[in-house]
Design a protein around this motif. Structure first.
Motif, mmCIF file in Angstrom:
data_model
loop_
_atom_site.group_PDB
_atom_site.id
_atom_site.type_symbol
_atom_site.label_atom_id
_atom_site.label_comp_id
_atom_site.label_asym_id
_atom_site.label_seq_id
_atom_site.Cartn_x
_atom_site.Cartn_y
_atom_site.Cartn_z
ATOM 1 N N PHE A 1 0.817 -1.213 0.000
ATOM 2 C CA PHE A 1 0.000 0.000 0.000
ATOM 3 C C PHE A 1 0.854 1.267 0.000
ATOM 4 O O PHE A 1 0.508 2.259 -0.614
ATOM 5 C CB PHE A 1 -0.938 0.004 1.214
ATOM 6 N N GLY A 2 1.967 1.215 0.749
ATOM 7 C CA GLY A 2 2.916 2.310 0.752
ATOM 8 C C GLY A 2 2.403 3.598 1.370
ATOM 9 O O GLY A 2 1.285 3.687 1.865
ATOM 10 N N HIS A 3 3.293 4.567 1.358
ATOM 11 C CA HIS A 3 2.978 5.932 1.751
ATOM 12 C C HIS A 3 2.433 6.019 3.186
ATOM 13 O O HIS A 3 2.565 5.095 3.984
ATOM 14 C CB HIS A 3 2.027 6.566 0.742
ATOM 15 N N GLU A 4 1.813 7.163 3.482
ATOM 16 C CA GLU A 4 1.379 7.445 4.848
ATOM 17 C C GLU A 4 0.257 6.510 5.301
ATOM 18 O O GLU A 4 0.251 6.043 6.452
ATOM 19 C CB GLU A 4 0.898 8.897 4.964
ATOM 20 N N GLY B 1 5.684 9.305 8.870
ATOM 21 C CA GLY B 1 6.972 8.940 8.284
ATOM 22 C C GLY B 1 6.861 8.471 6.847
ATOM 23 O O GLY B 1 7.868 8.406 6.123
ATOM 24 N N GLY B 2 5.628 8.169 6.415
ATOM 25 C CA GLY B 2 5.424 7.721 5.044
ATOM 26 C C GLY B 2 5.759 8.762 4.001
ATOM 27 O O GLY B 2 5.850 8.453 2.808
ATOM 28 N N ILE B 3 5.959 10.020 4.424
ATOM 29 C CA ILE B 3 6.332 11.066 3.465
ATOM 30 C C ILE B 3 7.800 10.958 3.064
ATOM 31 O O ILE B 3 8.226 11.558 2.077
ATOM 32 C CB ILE B 3 6.059 12.471 4.030
ATOM 33 N N MET B 4 8.581 10.177 3.828
ATOM 34 C CA MET B 4 10.022 10.084 3.569
ATOM 35 C C MET B 4 10.323 9.135 2.417
ATOM 36 O O MET B 4 9.704 8.084 2.278
ATOM 37 C CB MET B 4 10.753 9.623 4.838
ATOM 38 N N SER B 5 11.302 9.484 1.621
ATOM 39 C CA SER B 5 11.766 8.627 0.524
ATOM 40 C C SER B 5 13.021 7.882 0.953
ATOM 41 O O SER B 5 13.902 8.455 1.597
ATOM 42 C CB SER B 5 12.077 9.486 -0.703
ATOM 43 N N TYR B 6 13.101 6.598 0.607
ATOM 44 C CA TYR B 6 14.287 5.823 0.986
ATOM 45 C C TYR B 6 14.737 4.842 -0.098
ATOM 46 O O TYR B 6 15.623 4.020 0.131
ATOM 47 C CB TYR B 6 14.027 5.057 2.293
ATOM 48 N N GLY B 7 14.138 4.919 -1.284
ATOM 49 C CA GLY B 7 14.504 3.993 -2.352
ATOM 50 C C GLY B 7 15.976 4.088 -2.736
ATOM 51 O O GLY B 7 16.643 3.077 -2.952
ATOM 52 N N ALA C 1 13.670 15.605 6.460
ATOM 53 C CA ALA C 1 14.007 16.758 7.292
ATOM 54 C C ALA C 1 12.774 17.297 8.019
ATOM 55 O O ALA C 1 12.884 17.831 9.126
ATOM 56 C CB ALA C 1 14.636 17.862 6.443
ATOM 57 N N VAL C 2 11.603 17.170 7.397
ATOM 58 C CA VAL C 2 10.363 17.565 8.065
ATOM 59 C C VAL C 2 10.124 16.682 9.276
ATOM 60 O O VAL C 2 9.791 17.158 10.369
ATOM 61 C CB VAL C 2 9.172 17.492 7.089
#
Length: 427
Positions: free
Chosen positions: A27-30, A71-77, A162-163
Motif C-alpha cells: 500500500f505504501g505511503h502514509e 513517516g510515510g512522506i520520507m523517501s528511501y529507495g 528533514a520535516v
C-alpha cells in the motif's frame, strides 16, 4: 535481564508490527504505515490487560497511526541502493541513513502513542499546541537543512525526512519540558528499534540477493523494520511507570478517533491502492481476457468489506454502548485487534492477487503470523518494570548501534561484487 514472559510479550508485538509493516509494502505511503502502526498499538493495549487503557482504544490507536504514518512522506529507495555498493563509505552511509529514516518512523510513532498513555484525569496533554509545534518544527527544520543549507540525504529524491526530523526535535522538547518521561522512553526505544530494524533489514536484503534464493527480500527488509520497531515500542511501554486513570470516559470523545481509524485510513488505502490500473495489472496473469472486469469486482468487494467493517465497529463500539459514558472490555479490544488486522490481511490478498497466484509465499507467511499472534494472546502475562530514565545509557545504546552498523557495512562489501541498482553517493 529481561524476564521470559516480558520477552514473549515483546516478540508478539514485534511479530505484529513486522507482519503489518511487510503488508504495508503493498500500500505504501502514509496510509499504509498508519494502518500498520495502529494495529501494533492495539496489540500493546491488549497485552497490557490494563482496564484503564482500554477506554483509550481509539485515541491511542489513532495517535500511533498518525505517528507511524507521518513517516510515510520520507523517501528511501535511493538509500536502499547504497547498501548494494562495494565501498565502505557509501554502504555505511546507506545504513546510517536508513537508521535515521527508520528511527524517525519509530520515534514519532512511539512518542505520540506514549503521550496518549500518559494522559490521565490529572495529567492533560495540550494536543493543539503539540500538533502546531510539530508542523512548525517540521517546516523550520526543512527550510534550514534543505532549502538554505542543502544538506541532501536522498538526492535526487524527496528530502522530506528533514520535516520528520524537525517534528522529532519538537516532540523531544515537548516531552522533556513537560516531564513526560514514560512517553519519552517509548519514543526513544521505538526509534532505536525502528532505526536498527531498517538498516539491518537492508543488510538482510542484500545478503538475500547475493544468496540467489528466489524470495521477496525487499519484504524481508520491511518486516525487519516493523519487527524491531514493534519490540522497541513495546519495551518502552512495558518498562515505564504509568499513572492510573479512570476506565470510563465520555462516549462522544470516541466517535471521531473511531471513524478516522476504522474508516478514513482504510478508505484512503482503498482509494490509493485499489485502482483499476493496479488491479488489472495484478490479475492479468491469470485472467488475461477479463482482467479489467475482475478488477472492477475486486474494487466493489474491497469497498463493501470496508463498509461492513465500519458498520460493525460503529454499532458494537459506539451505538450499543448506552448512556453518555463508555468503557471497553478486554474482549472488545481483542475483537477489534483481530478485525482490524484481518481486514488489512484481506486487503493484501485482494490487491496482490495472492488468492489466485500461489507462488507468492510471503503472503501465506502473513497468515501464519496472524494465526500464531491470535493464539498467543490468552497465554500472555502483562509485566511492567519501572526502569529509570538514563540518558547516558540511551546514548551508549545509540553509539553501540552505530558501531554495529559499521560492522554490517564491512561484512556487506566483502560479500559481493558490483550489484544491479547499486547507488553511489560519494565518488
Amino acid at each position: 535481564m529481561i524476564n521470559k514472559s516480558l520477552l514473549f510479550n515483546l516478540l508478539i508485538v514485534g511479530f505484529t508490527l513486522g507482519t503489518t509493516w511487510a503488508i504495508r509494502g503493498k500500500f505504501g505511503h502514509e496510509q499504509g504505515a498508519a494502518w500498520a502502526g495502529a494495529i501494533a498499538a492495539v496489540a500493546i493495549l491488549l497485552i497490557s490487560k490494563r482496564e484503564d487503557w482500554y477506554h483509550k482504544l481509539f485515541k491511542a490507536t489513532l495517535a500511533a497511526a498518525i505517528g507511524w504514518g507521518v513517516g510515510g512522506i520520507m523517501s528511501y529507495g535511493v538509500l536502499v541502493g547504497y547498501g548494494k555498493g562495494t565501498d565502505f563509505i557509501n554502504v555505511y552511509y546507506g545504513l546510517l541513513s536508513l537508521f535515521t529514516v527508520g528511527g524517525l518512523y519509530g520515534f514519532i510513532g512511539g512518542g505520540l502513542f506514549g503521550l496518549t498513555l500518559t494522559e490521565t484525569d490529572k495529567t492533560k496533554i495540550n494536543w493543539g499546541f503539540l500538533f502546531v509545534g510539530l508542523v512548525a518544527g517540521g517546516i523550520i527544520t526543512y527550510f534550514f537543512l534543505i532549502y538554505e543549507w542543502e544538506w541532501f540525504m536522498t538526492p535526487p529524491r524527496s528530502e522530506l525526512w528533514a520535516v520528520c526530523l524537525g517534528m522529532a526535535f519538537f516532540l523531544i522538547w515537548f516531552m522533556v519540558d513537560n516531564k513526560y518521561k514514560a512517553a519519552l522512553r517509548v519514543a526513544v526505544f521505538s526509534g532505536l528499534g525502528g532505526g536498527f530494524g531498517f538498516a539491518f533489514g537492508n543488510f538482510l536484503q542484500v545478503l538475500g540477493a547475493v544468496s540467489g534464493i528466489v524470495f521477496n527480500f525487499w519484504n524481508v527488509m520491511e518486516y525487519s523494520l516493523g519487527f524491531w520497531g514493534g519490540i522497541g515500542m513495546a519495551y518502552g511501554t512495558f518498562t515505564s511507570n504509568w499513572e492510573t486513570t479512570s476506565a470510563i470516559q465520555k462516549k462522544s470523545s470516541n466517535l471521531i478517533p473511531l471513524l478516522l481509524v476504522v474508516f478514513f485510513i482504510p478508505f484512503v488505502v482503498w482509494d490509493q491502492s485499489f485502482t483499476s490500473s493496479k488491479l488489472t495489472k495484478s490479475y492479468a496473469q491469470v485472467f488475461t481476457q477479463d482482467s479489467s472486469t475482475v478488477a472492477f469486482y475486486i474494487q466493489v468487494i474491497s469497498l463493501s468489506i470496508l463498509l461492513i467493517f465500519t458498520a460493525f465497529v460503529l454499532v458494537r463500539y459506539y451505538y450499543e454502548k448506552k448512556g453518555n459514558l463508555i468503557n471497553y472490555s478486554r474482549q472488545d479490544v481483542a475483537i477489534f485487534f483481530l478485525s482490524l488486522f484481518g481486514l488489512y490481511l484481506i486487503y493484501d490478498f485482494l490487491i496482490s492477487a495472492a488468492l489466485v497466484q500461489y507462488d507468492r509465499l510471503e503472503h501465506y507467511l502473513y497468515i501464519i503470523n496472524f494465526v500464531l499472534i491470535a493464539l498467543s494472546f490468552n497465554k500472555l502475562k502483562p509485566l511492567f518494570y519501572n526502569r529509570n530514565t538514563d540518558i547516558g545509557k540511551w546514548a551508549m545504546s545509540l553509539v553501540l548501534t552505530i558501531m554495529v552498523l559499521a560492522v554490517l557495512a564491512i561484512f556487506l562489501i566483502s560479500s559481493h561484487t558490483e550489484m544491479p541498482h547499486a547507488k553511489v553517493r560519494f565518488e
